[in-house]
Design a protein around this motif. Structure first.
Motif, PDB file in Angstrom:
ATOM      1  N   ASP A 157       0.826  -1.208   0.000  1.00  0.00           N
ATOM      2  CA  ASP A 157       0.000   0.000   0.000  1.00  0.00           C
ATOM      3  C   ASP A 157       0.867   1.268   0.000  1.00  0.00           C
ATOM      4  O   ASP A 157       0.423   2.318   0.450  1.00  0.00           O
ATOM      5  CB  ASP A 157      -0.908  -0.024   1.236  1.00  0.00           C
ATOM      6  CG  ASP A 157      -2.056   0.967   1.142  1.00  0.00           C
ATOM      7  OD1 ASP A 157      -2.404   1.366   0.023  1.00  0.00           O
ATOM      8  OD2 ASP A 157      -2.580   1.355   2.202  1.00  0.00           O
ATOM      9  N   TYR A 158       2.115   1.165  -0.506  1.00  0.00           N
ATOM     10  CA  TYR A 158       3.071   2.270  -0.384  1.00  0.00           C
ATOM     11  C   TYR A 158       3.156   3.161  -1.630  1.00  0.00           C
ATOM     12  O   TYR A 158       3.891   4.145  -1.621  1.00  0.00           O
ATOM     13  CB  TYR A 158       4.466   1.722  -0.069  1.00  0.00           C
ATOM     14  CG  TYR A 158       4.678   1.372   1.384  1.00  0.00           C
ATOM     15  CD1 TYR A 158       3.620   0.937   2.179  1.00  0.00           C
ATOM     16  CD2 TYR A 158       5.925   1.464   1.971  1.00  0.00           C
ATOM     17  CE1 TYR A 158       3.803   0.615   3.501  1.00  0.00           C
ATOM     18  CE2 TYR A 158       6.119   1.137   3.300  1.00  0.00           C
ATOM     19  CZ  TYR A 158       5.058   0.708   4.065  1.00  0.00           C
ATOM     20  OH  TYR A 158       5.242   0.398   5.383  1.00  0.00           O
ATOM     21  N   GLN A 159       2.428   2.812  -2.684  1.00  0.00           N
ATOM     22  CA  GLN A 159       2.586   3.561  -3.932  1.00  0.00           C
ATOM     23  C   GLN A 159       2.219   5.035  -3.772  1.00  0.00           C
ATOM     24  O   GLN A 159       2.885   5.920  -4.319  1.00  0.00           O
ATOM     25  CB  GLN A 159       1.731   2.932  -5.041  1.00  0.00           C
ATOM     26  CG  GLN A 159       2.041   3.476  -6.433  1.00  0.00           C
ATOM     27  CD  GLN A 159       3.509   3.356  -6.811  1.00  0.00           C
ATOM     28  OE1 GLN A 159       4.096   2.281  -6.699  1.00  0.00           O
ATOM     29  NE2 GLN A 159       4.119   4.467  -7.227  1.00  0.00           N
ATOM     30  N   SER A 160       1.160   5.312  -2.996  1.00  0.00           N
ATOM     31  CA  SER A 160       0.758   6.710  -2.798  1.00  0.00           C
ATOM     32  C   SER A 160       1.846   7.495  -2.071  1.00  0.00           C
ATOM     33  O   SER A 160       2.043   8.690  -2.322  1.00  0.00           O
ATOM     34  CB  SER A 160      -0.556   6.781  -2.017  1.00  0.00           C
ATOM     35  OG  SER A 160      -0.429   6.130  -0.762  1.00  0.00           O
ATOM     36  N   PHE A 161       2.566   6.814  -1.174  1.00  0.00           N
ATOM     37  CA  PHE A 161       3.683   7.464  -0.464  1.00  0.00           C
ATOM     38  C   PHE A 161       4.815   7.785  -1.443  1.00  0.00           C
ATOM     39  O   PHE A 161       5.369   8.891  -1.437  1.00  0.00           O
ATOM     40  CB  PHE A 161       4.176   6.556   0.657  1.00  0.00           C
ATOM     41  CG  PHE A 161       5.445   7.020   1.310  1.00  0.00           C
ATOM     42  CD1 PHE A 161       5.451   8.132   2.132  1.00  0.00           C
ATOM     43  CD2 PHE A 161       6.648   6.351   1.096  1.00  0.00           C
ATOM     44  CE1 PHE A 161       6.634   8.573   2.735  1.00  0.00           C
ATOM     45  CE2 PHE A 161       7.821   6.773   1.686  1.00  0.00           C
ATOM     46  CZ  PHE A 161       7.817   7.888   2.510  1.00  0.00           C
ATOM     47  N   PHE A 162       5.148   6.814  -2.303  1.00  0.00           N
ATOM     48  CA  PHE A 162       6.204   7.041  -3.293  1.00  0.00           C
ATOM     49  C   PHE A 162       5.806   8.142  -4.273  1.00  0.00           C
ATOM     50  O   PHE A 162       6.652   8.951  -4.693  1.00  0.00           O
ATOM     51  CB  PHE A 162       6.508   5.745  -4.053  1.00  0.00           C
ATOM     52  CG  PHE A 162       7.141   4.674  -3.207  1.00  0.00           C
ATOM     53  CD1 PHE A 162       8.181   4.975  -2.340  1.00  0.00           C
ATOM     54  CD2 PHE A 162       6.694   3.365  -3.267  1.00  0.00           C
ATOM     55  CE1 PHE A 162       8.775   3.993  -1.555  1.00  0.00           C
ATOM     56  CE2 PHE A 162       7.270   2.368  -2.496  1.00  0.00           C
ATOM     57  CZ  PHE A 162       8.317   2.689  -1.632  1.00  0.00           C
ATOM     58  N   ASP A 163       4.520   8.197  -4.640  1.00  0.00           N
ATOM     59  CA  ASP A 163       4.041   9.254  -5.540  1.00  0.00           C
ATOM     60  C   ASP A 163       4.215  10.632  -4.903  1.00  0.00           C
ATOM     61  O   ASP A 163       4.570  11.611  -5.583  1.00  0.00           O
ATOM     62  CB  ASP A 163       2.564   9.031  -5.887  1.00  0.00           C
ATOM     63  CG  ASP A 163       2.354   7.804  -6.773  1.00  0.00           C
ATOM     64  OD1 ASP A 163       3.339   7.337  -7.382  1.00  0.00           O
ATOM     65  OD2 ASP A 163       1.211   7.301  -6.833  1.00  0.00           O
ATOM     66  N   ALA A 164       3.975  10.710  -3.587  1.00  0.00           N
ATOM     67  CA  ALA A 164       4.119  11.987  -2.878  1.00  0.00           C
ATOM     68  C   ALA A 164       5.573  12.458  -2.882  1.00  0.00           C
ATOM     69  O   ALA A 164       5.847  13.668  -2.911  1.00  0.00           O
ATOM     70  CB  ALA A 164       3.610  11.853  -1.445  1.00  0.00           C
ATOM     71  N   LEU A 165       6.494  11.494  -2.850  1.00  0.00           N
ATOM     72  CA  LEU A 165       7.915  11.844  -2.880  1.00  0.00           C
ATOM     73  C   LEU A 165       8.323  12.438  -4.229  1.00  0.00           C
ATOM     74  O   LEU A 165       9.367  13.097  -4.338  1.00  0.00           O
ATOM     75  CB  LEU A 165       8.775  10.614  -2.581  1.00  0.00           C
ATOM     76  CG  LEU A 165       8.661  10.016  -1.171  1.00  0.00           C
ATOM     77  CD1 LEU A 165       9.519   8.768  -1.056  1.00  0.00           C
ATOM     78  CD2 LEU A 165       9.079  11.034  -0.115  1.00  0.00           C
TER      79      LEU A 165
END
Length: 690
Positions: A157-165
C-alpha cells in the motif's frame, strides 16, 4: 551511449506520536539496510536506514516518538535539534486515521517550521472498518502539502507514499493557525511576532518562535534571547509579561484548573486551545462518519479495563503469555541448546586427540566456546518466543489496556502503567522484561523499570531456590520464599527512592498518555519481521559478550587434573573467604554466588562440583552440603543468590536497551551490594532463629 544521471540523495525524517506507525513504515522501507545506535550525547535510540526509488537514494531517520515539540523530554529535544539542523529535506508526519482529532496535535505543534512536509494518515484500513471516510484531498488543499492515506503495515500500500515523494515539496500553511492565535491572544501576538529574529536561513519561523515563547518553552526562549539585541529582548520581555497578565484576567479555567493562578499555565492552555481549534478547522468536512457507527465496549474490553478486575485479568493474560513463550522456547532449549553441544563434544575430543594429544585443554576450550555460542542462540530464541507472544498481544491492541489499569499503582514508584508489563514478564526471564521496557517513552522511567525487573526472580532462580532450600529447610522453604518476596516489595520502594529522583526528575516523568487502540487482526508479516529482527540482533550482540565471559570463567575454574581444588577460582575463593564469611558466605557458596552472575542455573553446577565426588548422587550432594554448611550460611547464600544480578546476558541486554554503560554498571554494583547486604542480614537473623 547515454550518460546515466547521478542518483539524487534525499534525507527524510519521520515524525509522530508513539504508536502512530513510524517504526512500521521505517522497517518496511529500509528492511535490513538500517542502523540502530543512539544519538550523540544521549541515551535515546537512533534509527537510521536507506532505501531507493526511481533513481533516488533516500536516507530515512525515525525520530523518537513524542506528543509535541515542547522541550520537556530528551525525545522532544532530539527531535527539535534534528529538524533545526536542516539535515532533513522532507519531514513526514504520521497520524492515526482512527483518532485524527488527537493525533493531529503534533502537526499543529509543527506548523511554522520551514521544512517541506508530507502528512501521512496511517491505519486507514482500521478507520474504514469503523465507518470513517477521510477526504485527504480536502486536507491537502487546506494545508497546501501532499497528504497520503495508507496502512503502513501493508507494504503493498506504499505507492501513494512514493508518488508523494515525486511531487513538489512544500511547507504547511499556517495562516489559519495564526488567525486563531491573534483571536485568542489579541493584537499583541502580531507585535510579538514582529520582534522575533527574521533570519531567512533560520528553520524556525518568527510565528513558530513567538507561539513557543508564549507557551513557556524554555529552550526556545533561550535561543531567541541569544539571537536578538538586549533592547529588543527587553521589549519582548515586557510584551510577554503583558500577555501573561491579560491571559490571567480572562482565564476560562479559573474554576476548574488547580493551576489557574499560574500565568505560564494559562498561556500554555490558550496556545493549546488554538491548536486544537485549528485541527478541528482542518478536519471540518474532511471526515465522514457512518451514521450507524457506535462506540461501545465489548465484554472483553469491559473486563480488561475494569478498575477492580482489570488487574487480576491482566495477571492472568501475562502468565498465559509467559507459558506460551516457554512452550515455544523450551523444545529448542532442551533439545538443541542443552543436548547438541554435549552430543558433539565427544567427536570434538576425538578429533583434537589426533591433532593435539598432549593438550587436552584445546578440546575443552573448543567445547566451551561451542556451548557458549549455543547459549547465546538459546537466549536469542527465548527473546524470539517472548517477542512473538507479546508482540501479538501488542498488535491486537491488548497491551495498552495493561498499561491503563496499572498506571495508578506504578505512579507511586515514579513509573507509569507501561512499566508493569516488563516487570511481569521478568518472572519468565528478565531478558524479556528488559527488552520489553522499550515501550516506555521516557528514558529515565525505562531505566528505572529495568531496575525493578532485575528484582523479579526468573524461572532459573526458582529452580535453584527450590532445590537448595529443600535440602536445608524442607517444607519450611515456603517461609523463606515468602520472606524473599516481602524483601522484593521493600527493595522496589527503596530503589525508587534512591534512583527515582536522579532518573525521573520532578515534572520530567512521562505520565500515561496513551490511546486505547481498537482491537484488530495482527499483520503477521510485520509481526514475524519484528521477531526476526529482535532475535537476530540479540544473537549478534549476546554471542560476543557471552563467549568472552564464559571462556574467562572457564579459564578460572579449569585445572589439568579436573580437580576443582587446583583451579584459580578455588584458590581465590579460599583467599577471600575471611572477608566473604563476614556475609555468611563460605568459599563454596561465594563461588556459586559468583557463577550465578553468568546464569542462575550455573550455581547448581558449581555447588555440585565442590560438594560431590565423581560418583556421588543428588542425595549425597545434599548430605555433604548439610555437613559443611550451617542453616544460617545456607540462608545467607539464598538471599545473596536471589538478589544478585540476574545473569550476564541480562547485563548485555540492559546495556543495549539503555544505551548507557554508566547506568548498566551502576545497576551491577547496586545489585551486588544489595545481595551482600541482604546475605549479611539473613545470616544474622538465621543465627537468632536456628
Amino acid at each position: 551511449m547515454k550518460e546515466k544521471k547521478p542518483k539524487q540523495k534525499i534525507n527524510i525524517a519521520i515524525l509522530g506520536q508513539p504508536n502512530s506507525g513510524k517504526s512500521t513504515l521505517f522497517n518496511n522501507l529500509t528492511g535490513s539496510n538500517q542502523h540502530i545506535g543512539n544519538w550523540p550525547g544521549k541515551t535515546v535510540e537512533k534509527k537510521k536506514g536507506k532505501f531507493s526509488y526511481n533513481n533516488k537514494d533516500f536516507t530515512i531517520v525515525d525520530l523518537p516518538g513524542s506528543y509535541s515539540l515542547h522541550s520537556c523530554s530528551d525525545e522532544e529535544i532530539i527531535t527539535r535539534d534534528y529538524i533545526a539542523s536542516g539535515e532533513a529535506d522532507i519531514v513526514c508526519i504520521m497520524v492515526d486515521a482512527s483518532q485524527m482529532e488527537r493525533s493531529m496535535f503534533m502537526l499543529a505543534d509543527y506548523v511554522g517550521i520551514k521544512c517541506p512536509t508530507i502528512l501521512i494518515i496511517n491505519m486507514i484500513d482500521i478507520a474504514e472498518k469503523r465507518g470513517r471516510k477521510i477526504d485527504k484531498d480536502l486536507i491537502s488543499k487546506k494545508l497546501n502539502i501532499p497528504v497520503v492515506s495508507m496502512s503502513a503495515s501493508d507494504s503493498k500500500d506504499y505507492q501513494s507514499f512514493f508518488d508523494a515523494l515525486e511531487k513538489e515539496y512544500k511547507i504547511p500553511d499556517y495562516s489559519s493557525l495564526n488567525t486563531f492565535y491573534e483571536d485568542k491572544i489579541g493584537s499583541k501576538f502580531k507585535e510579538f511576532v514582529e520582534l522575533m529574529p527574521k533570519d531567512q536561513n533560520e528553520i524556525f519561523s518568527p510565528f513558530w518562535l513567538a507561539a513557543k515563547i508564549i507557551e513557556g518553552d524554555a529552550l526556545t526562549t533561550k535561543i531567541v534571547k541569544s539571537k536578538i539585541e538586549k533592547p529588543v529582548w527587553d521589549k519582548v520581555f515586557i510584551l510577554l509579561k503583558n500577555i501573561k497578565n491579560e491571559s490571567l484576567k480572562t482565564n476560562i479555567f479559573q474554576k476548574t484548573c488547580p493551576l489557574s493562578t499560574c500565568k505560564e499555565c494559562v498561556c500554555s492552555q490558550k496556545i493549546g486551545i488554538c491548536k486544537f481549534s485549528w485541527v478541528s478547522e482542518i478536519l471540518k468536512n474532511s471526515i465522514t462518519k457512518n451514521s450507524d457507527e457506535r462506540i461501545y465496549m465489548g465484554r472483553f474490553d469491559r473486563l480488561a479495563t475494569h478498575k477492580i478486575w482489570g488487574k487480576p485479568f491482566a495477571f492472568l493474560m501475562m502468565i498465559s503469555g509467559l507459558v506460551a513463550s516457554f512452550l515455544i522456547t523450551m523444545p529448542v532449549l532442551l533439545f538443541i541448546v542443552m543436548k547438541v553441544p554435549h552430543l558433539i563434544a565427544p567427536h570434538i575430543n576425538d578429533i583434537m586427540l589426533l591433532f593435539t594429544p598432549n593438550m587436552p585443554w584445546v578440546s575443552a576450550l573448543i567445547n566451551e566456546t561451542i556451548e557458549a555460542i549455543f547459549m547465546a542462540f538459546g537466549i536469542a530464541f527465548f527473546v524470539a518466543g517472548s517477542a512473538l507472544v507479546f508482540g501479538f498481544m501488542e498488535e491486537v491492541g491488548y497491551m495498552a489496556r495493561i498499561s491503563y489499569v496499572f498506571d495508578n499503582t506504578m505512579s507511586k514508584l515514579r513509573l507509569q502503567g507501561k512499566s508493569m508489563m516488563p516487570i511481569l514478564m521478568s518472572f519468565g526471564c528478565v531478558i524479556s522484561g528488559a527488552t520489553s521496557a522499550r515501550v516506555i517513552d521516557n528514558w529515565g522511567q525505562r531505566v528505572l523499570t529495568i531496575m525493578m525487573a532485575w528484582l523479579v526472580p526468573c524461572a532459573g532462580t526458582w529452580g535453584v531456590i527450590s532445590l537448595f532450600g529443600a535440602a536445608f529447610f524442607g517444607f519450611n522453604t515456603i517461609w523463606v520464599i515468602i520472606s524473599l518476596f516481602l524483601c522484593v516489595i521493600i527493595l522496589m520502594h527503596i530503589t525508587a527512592r534512591i534512583f527515582g529522583g536522579k532518573l525521573v526528575k520532578e515534572g520530567s516523568g512521562t505520565g500515561l498518555i496513551i490511546e486505547l487502540p481498537p482491537y484488530h487482526k495482527p499483520k503477521w508479516g510485520v509481526l514475524f519481521r519484528f521477531v526476526f529482527n529482535r532475535a537476530g540482533g540479540m544473537f549478534k550482540r549476546a554471542a560476543v559478550f557471552i563467549v568472552a565471559i564464559w571462556l574467562l570463567f572457564w579459564a578460572l575454574s579449569y585445572s589439568a587434573d579436573g580437580n576443582v581444588n587446583n583451579s584459580i577460582i578455588y584458590k581465590t575463593g579460599h583467599f577471600v573467604e575471611p572477608i566473604t564469611i563476614w556475609f555468611g558466605l563460605t568459599w563454596e557458596t561465594f563461588t556459586a554466588f559468583l557463577s550465578s552472575m553468568m546464569g542462575k542455573e550455573a550455581a547448581l553446577g558449581v555447588l555440585g562440583s565442590v560438594f560431590s565426588s565423581s560418583n556421588a548422587n543428588t542425595s549425597d550432594i545434599a548430605l555433604q552440603m548439610q555437613q559443611v554448611l550451617s542453616k544460617p550460611e545456607a540462608l545467607a547464600f539464598l538471599f545473596a543468590f536471589f538478589f544478585n544480578i540476574p545473569c550476564f546476558a541480562t547485563v548485555v541486554v540492559t546495556r543495549e536497551e539503555t544505551h548507557s554503560w554508566k547506568w548498566t554498571l551502576c545497576m551491577v554494583l547496586y545489585f551486588v551490594s544489595i545481595s551482600l547486604v541482604m546475605a549479611k542480614l539473613a545470616y544474622h537473623i538465621g543465627n537468632l532463629i536456628f
